[in-house]
Design a protein around this motif. Structure first.
Motif, PDB file in Angstrom:
ATOM      1  N   LEU A  30       0.843  -1.206   0.000  1.00 24.19           N
ATOM      2  CA  LEU A  30       0.000   0.000   0.000  1.00 24.19           C
ATOM      3  C   LEU A  30       0.879   1.258   0.000  1.00 24.19           C
ATOM      4  O   LEU A  30       0.741   2.144   0.844  1.00 24.19           O
ATOM      5  N   ALA A  31       1.753   1.343  -0.983  1.00 18.66           N
ATOM      6  CA  ALA A  31       2.781   2.385  -1.001  1.00 18.66           C
ATOM      7  C   ALA A  31       2.320   3.637  -1.729  1.00 18.66           C
ATOM      8  O   ALA A  31       1.794   3.580  -2.853  1.00 18.66           O
ATOM      9  N   ILE A  32       2.539   4.778  -1.071  1.00 18.41           N
ATOM     10  CA  ILE A  32       2.283   6.094  -1.655  1.00 18.41           C
ATOM     11  C   ILE A  32       3.642   6.739  -1.924  1.00 18.41           C
ATOM     12  O   ILE A  32       4.417   6.985  -0.994  1.00 18.41           O
ATOM     13  N   PHE A  33       3.933   6.998  -3.182  1.00 13.78           N
ATOM     14  CA  PHE A  33       5.183   7.645  -3.579  1.00 13.78           C
ATOM     15  C   PHE A  33       4.902   9.107  -3.927  1.00 13.78           C
ATOM     16  O   PHE A  33       3.980   9.388  -4.703  1.00 13.78           O
ATOM     17  N   MET A  34       5.733  10.003  -3.417  1.00 16.36           N
ATOM     18  CA  MET A  34       5.689  11.409  -3.812  1.00 16.36           C
ATOM     19  C   MET A  34       7.104  11.855  -4.161  1.00 16.36           C
ATOM     20  O   MET A  34       8.048  11.551  -3.434  1.00 16.36           O
ATOM     21  N   HIS A  35       7.218  12.591  -5.267  1.00 17.17           N
ATOM     22  CA  HIS A  35       8.535  12.923  -5.794  1.00 17.17           C
ATOM     23  C   HIS A  35       8.649  14.421  -6.091  1.00 17.17           C
ATOM     24  O   HIS A  35       7.717  15.024  -6.625  1.00 17.17           O
ATOM     25  N   TRP A  36       9.815  14.968  -5.764  1.00 15.64           N
ATOM     26  CA  TRP A  36      10.118  16.374  -6.017  1.00 15.64           C
ATOM     27  C   TRP A  36      11.465  16.496  -6.734  1.00 15.64           C
ATOM     28  O   TRP A  36      12.443  15.857  -6.318  1.00 15.64           O
ATOM     29  N   ARG A  37      11.521  17.326  -7.742  1.00 14.65           N
ATOM     30  CA  ARG A  37      12.800  17.701  -8.322  1.00 14.65           C
ATOM     31  C   ARG A  37      13.485  18.659  -7.347  1.00 14.65           C
ATOM     32  O   ARG A  37      12.827  19.503  -6.727  1.00 14.65           O
ATOM     33  N   MET A 196       1.570  -0.451 -10.548  1.00 17.10           N
ATOM     34  CA  MET A 196       1.164   0.921 -10.248  1.00 17.10           C
ATOM     35  C   MET A 196      -0.321   1.153 -10.520  1.00 17.10           C
ATOM     36  O   MET A 196      -0.900   0.559 -11.443  1.00 17.10           O
ATOM     37  N   LYS A 197      -0.889   2.032  -9.716  1.00 20.48           N
ATOM     38  CA  LYS A 197      -2.255   2.499  -9.932  1.00 20.48           C
ATOM     39  C   LYS A 197      -2.283   4.020  -9.911  1.00 20.48           C
ATOM     40  O   LYS A 197      -1.399   4.667  -9.351  1.00 20.48           O
ATOM     41  N   GLU A 198      -3.312   4.569 -10.522  1.00 23.30           N
ATOM     42  CA  GLU A 198      -3.505   6.013 -10.445  1.00 23.30           C
ATOM     43  C   GLU A 198      -3.857   6.404  -9.012  1.00 23.30           C
ATOM     44  O   GLU A 198      -4.492   5.635  -8.286  1.00 23.30           O
ATOM     45  N   ILE A 199      -3.444   7.600  -8.602  1.00 22.22           N
ATOM     46  CA  ILE A 199      -3.779   8.098  -7.270  1.00 22.22           C
ATOM     47  C   ILE A 199      -4.134   9.578  -7.360  1.00 22.22           C
ATOM     48  O   ILE A 199      -3.476  10.343  -8.075  1.00 22.22           O
ATOM     49  N   PRO A 212      12.880  21.395   3.436  1.00 27.87           N
ATOM     50  CA  PRO A 212      11.852  22.393   3.101  1.00 27.87           C
ATOM     51  C   PRO A 212      11.214  22.180   1.736  1.00 27.87           C
ATOM     52  O   PRO A 212      10.075  22.591   1.507  1.00 27.87           O
ATOM     53  N   LYS A 213      11.925  21.529   0.827  1.00 24.38           N
ATOM     54  CA  LYS A 213      11.375  21.279  -0.507  1.00 24.38           C
ATOM     55  C   LYS A 213      10.073  20.487  -0.434  1.00 24.38           C
ATOM     56  O   LYS A 213       9.173  20.659  -1.265  1.00 24.38           O
ATOM     57  N   LEU A 214       9.935  19.644   0.588  1.00 21.30           N
ATOM     58  CA  LEU A 214       8.773  18.771   0.682  1.00 21.30           C
ATOM     59  C   LEU A 214       7.486  19.522   1.025  1.00 21.30           C
ATOM     60  O   LEU A 214       6.392  18.952   0.946  1.00 21.30           O
ATOM     61  N   SER A 215       7.604  20.787   1.432  1.00 25.26           N
ATOM     62  CA  SER A 215       6.404  21.566   1.730  1.00 25.26           C
ATOM     63  C   SER A 215       5.692  22.012   0.456  1.00 25.26           C
ATOM     64  O   SER A 215       4.542  22.458   0.495  1.00 25.26           O
ATOM     65  N   GLU A 216       6.362  21.897  -0.685  1.00 27.29           N
ATOM     66  CA  GLU A 216       5.744  22.218  -1.965  1.00 27.29           C
ATOM     67  C   GLU A 216       4.923  21.024  -2.452  1.00 27.29           C
ATOM     68  O   GLU A 216       5.066  19.908  -1.970  1.00 27.29           O
ATOM     69  N   GLN A 217       4.063  21.269  -3.419  1.00 25.07           N
ATOM     70  CA  GLN A 217       3.298  20.174  -4.009  1.00 25.07           C
ATOM     71  C   GLN A 217       4.230  19.258  -4.791  1.00 25.07           C
ATOM     72  O   GLN A 217       5.100  19.731  -5.529  1.00 25.07           O
ATOM     73  N   PRO A 218       4.101  17.942  -4.649  1.00 27.79           N
ATOM     74  CA  PRO A 218       4.976  17.036  -5.401  1.00 27.79           C
ATOM     75  C   PRO A 218       4.739  17.157  -6.902  1.00 27.79           C
ATOM     76  O   PRO A 218       3.614  17.420  -7.351  1.00 27.79           O
ATOM     77  N   GLU A 219       5.806  16.936  -7.666  1.00 27.92           N
ATOM     78  CA  GLU A 219       5.691  17.001  -9.118  1.00 27.92           C
ATOM     79  C   GLU A 219       5.126  15.711  -9.706  1.00 27.92           C
ATOM     80  O   GLU A 219       4.580  15.712 -10.810  1.00 27.92           O
ATOM     81  N   LEU A 220       5.278  14.622  -8.956  1.00 24.72           N
ATOM     82  CA  LEU A 220       4.857  13.321  -9.469  1.00 24.72           C
ATOM     83  C   LEU A 220       4.449  12.443  -8.293  1.00 24.72           C
ATOM     84  O   LEU A 220       5.085  12.487  -7.239  1.00 24.72           O
ATOM     85  N   VAL A 221       3.382  11.669  -8.463  1.00 24.96           N
ATOM     86  CA  VAL A 221       2.924  10.760  -7.412  1.00 24.96           C
ATOM     87  C   VAL A 221       2.640   9.387  -8.019  1.00 24.96           C
ATOM     88  O   VAL A 221       2.288   9.269  -9.194  1.00 24.96           O
ATOM     89  N   HIS A 222       2.827   8.361  -7.207  1.00 27.31           N
ATOM     90  CA  HIS A 222       2.527   6.995  -7.611  1.00 27.31           C
ATOM     91  C   HIS A 222       1.821   6.286  -6.455  1.00 27.31           C
ATOM     92  O   HIS A 222       1.970   6.682  -5.297  1.00 27.31           O
ATOM     93  N   TYR A 223       1.089   5.229  -6.775  1.00 23.61           N
ATOM     94  CA  TYR A 223       0.531   4.350  -5.760  1.00 23.61           C
ATOM     95  C   TYR A 223       0.749   2.916  -6.213  1.00 23.61           C
ATOM     96  O   TYR A 223       0.594   2.585  -7.395  1.00 23.61           O
TER      97      TYR A 223
END
Length: 239
Positions: A30-37, A196-199, A212-223
């Motif tokens: 049940l993994a939620i991935f969030m990614h930031w450049r 992978m599934k859409e989230i 502090p970068k993580l306070s921004e909206q992620p550029e890409l997400v996965h589930y």
């Protein structure tokens, strides 16, 4: 799928699995991935110089992964129920060591104090305890010492039929590296490609003092529903 079948499927890997037998089993569910450049200068300040920063199309990335850790155990030894299942949240980035691509963990949090103590002692990875709660459509973590906080509500959609090169670059990682005073520990892992599934992210709050970068909206997400994982004994590289 049995472990022997998983071990036999390796075409998706960037390098071969170790020749010796695997040692540990676990599941990441049940993994939620969030990614930031992230800028190279900002990331370089967080990553030991012994590692080369891995980049995709000239950009480094940082990721937050929240999931359930289940059924941790040593091969041929019964698992210990109290420490084998817990919620985990980690913050990671992407590095190379001696030319080999892998993951470097900037932070690791677990929902059970006993699990964090045992895993930190055995693996030398930077586990710490956090108060983590999740239900079907939400995940909440708060660290009582640093006051770091993560809260998300979400909805899971259909299976993702196509994964981009960036999707695979961020998720298909089969080694992790951890520095010590006397060298670098390398951990080799193996699993099938992440399904992978859409989230859809409904509400999100991320407040990590050191990131502090993580306070921004992620550029890409996965589930992902999850993967079954085998790992090998850590290998030590002397500096």
């Amino acid at each position: 799928m049995k472990v022997k079948e998983i071990e036999s499927i390796t075409d998706h890997r960037p390098f071969k699995i170790p020749e010796e037998s695997w040692k540990y089993y676990q599941e990441w569910n049940l993994a939620i991935f969030m990614h930031w450049r992230i800028s190279l200068d900002d990331l370089r300040a967080l990553v030991p110089e012994v590692f080369e920063i891995d980049m995709f199309d000239g950009s480094p990335w940082i990721s937050l992964v929240a999931f359930d850790m289940n059924n941790i155990g040593i091969k041929n030894i019964p698992k210990v129920p109290h420490i084998s299942d817990f919620h985990e949240l980690n913050i990671r980035t992407y590095v190379k060591y001696q030319g080999k691509p892998g993951v470097y963990f900037l932070s690791m949090e677990g929902s059970k104090r006993s699990s964090c103590r045992v895993l930190k002692a055995f693996s030398k990875l930077p586990y710490r305890y956090s108060n983590i709660n999740r239900n079907t459509f939400s995940y909440h973590s708060k660290n009582p010492a640093q006051q770091d906080h993560y809260s998300v509500t979400y909805r899971v959609g259909d299976s993702l039929e196509y994964k981009s090169k960036l999707d695979c670059w961020l998720t298909e990682r089969y080694a992790l590296f951890n520095p010590s005073k006397k060298g670098v520990f390398e951990y080799n892992i193996h699993h099938l490609p992440w399904p992978m599934k859409e989230i859809q992210i409904k509400d999100l709050e991320v407040n990590y003092q050191g990131f502090p970068k993580l306070s921004e909206q992620p550029e890409l997400v996965h589930y992902s529903p999850g993967v079954k994982v085998i790992t090998w004994k850590k290998k030590k590289h002397s500096l």
